[in-house]
Scaffold this motif. Structure first.
Motif: not given
Length: 263
Positions: A25-32
């Motif tokens: 989920g790291a990329e998803a967290e960074d995107a939001i």
């Protein structure tokens, strides 16, 4: 906003494709977080890290890491930034928390709710602002012993949210989860919808002040966070460090006790 929602979902699908145990989920967290910064800055911003207080009463659990902390974009709020970029954010500057999930499940929702409940015991160190006749605020002088108030007594001050890219297909499922939540008041899944429970409906099971279907989920999420910012401002309470008296004779309430003396 629909275009931005589709762009976020596309980045989430890419993140899910390459997801493994070391980057869950790291990329998803960074995107939001990037998306929210574009809407919140310069007055506010969003960081990942931990929310701290200057008291930490005996028996209080260790602060959990937060995927997203929306806070004042001030020197006080950014004071404890680690080399990794993670921040320890003083609770007085916190406007909202956002737990981010690539695919939101029931188990993950209630884990986020449990973490939010723990946060309610953190102590705010505040100086009260009194209203003038023209409805503006006048800060009271610096208090030798700042007023300590648990966050649960100032519930309007911090909005606690869960954001998921993917989740249950039925909006009614999110409604059921939110009804049972003890601290989470805002939940959004981009491919499902968004629900916000207001303060005046908190005790009314199943009552919500805002419901947004899938196409309006992202807009509803942002609008609800803006309402949270308004509530934070409306509280009329200020971080004690932000007074003129503090700037003249700074105190180090957040440092180790042996250094807690006027600078």
């Amino acid at each position: 906003m629909e275009v931005e929602s589709k762009a976020l979902l596309a980045s989430a699908r890419r993140a899910r494709l390459f997801e493994h145990n070391t980057n869950k989920g790291a990329e998803a967290e960074d995107a939001i977080r990037r998306w929210l910064r574009a809407w919140l800055e310069p007055e506010y911003t969003i960081s990942s890290g931990e929310i701290i207080d200057s008291v930490e009463p005996a028996g209080a659990p260790v602060a959990r890491q937060q995927d997203g902390i929306i806070h004042l974009n001030s020197l006080e709020a950014r004071r404890y930034t680690l080399p990794s970029g993670m921040r320890l954010v003083p609770i007085e500057t916190v406007v909202a928390t956002v737990e981010v999930k690539l695919t939101l499940t029931k188990e993950e929702f209630f884990e986020a709710d449990a973490a939010a409940v723990e946060l309610l015991d953190r102590q705010l160190s505040l100086c009260v602002k009194e209203r003038n006749e023209d409805e503006s605020y006048a800060a009271v002088p610096w208090l030798t012993d700042a007023q300590l108030v648990p966050l649960r007594d100032r519930r309007d001050r911090v909005t606690m949210a869960v954001f998921g890219y993917f989740g249950p297909r039925d909006l009614g499922t999110l409604r059921t989860w939110l009804k049972a939540a003890r601290a989470i008041e805002l939940v959004c899944c981009l491919d499902t919808g968004c629900l916000m429970r207001g303060d005046d409906t908190w005790e009314k099971k199943g009552a919500f002040c805002s419901v947004f279907e899938e196409r309006q989920a992202l807009k509803g999420f942002l609008d609800s966070l803006y309402l949270g910012i308004e509530s934070y401002v409306r509280e009329g309470l200020e971080f004690a460090f932000d007074t003129a008296a503090y700037r003249a004779a700074p105190r180090r309430d957040y440092d180790d006790a042996k250094h807690n003396t006027p600078a």
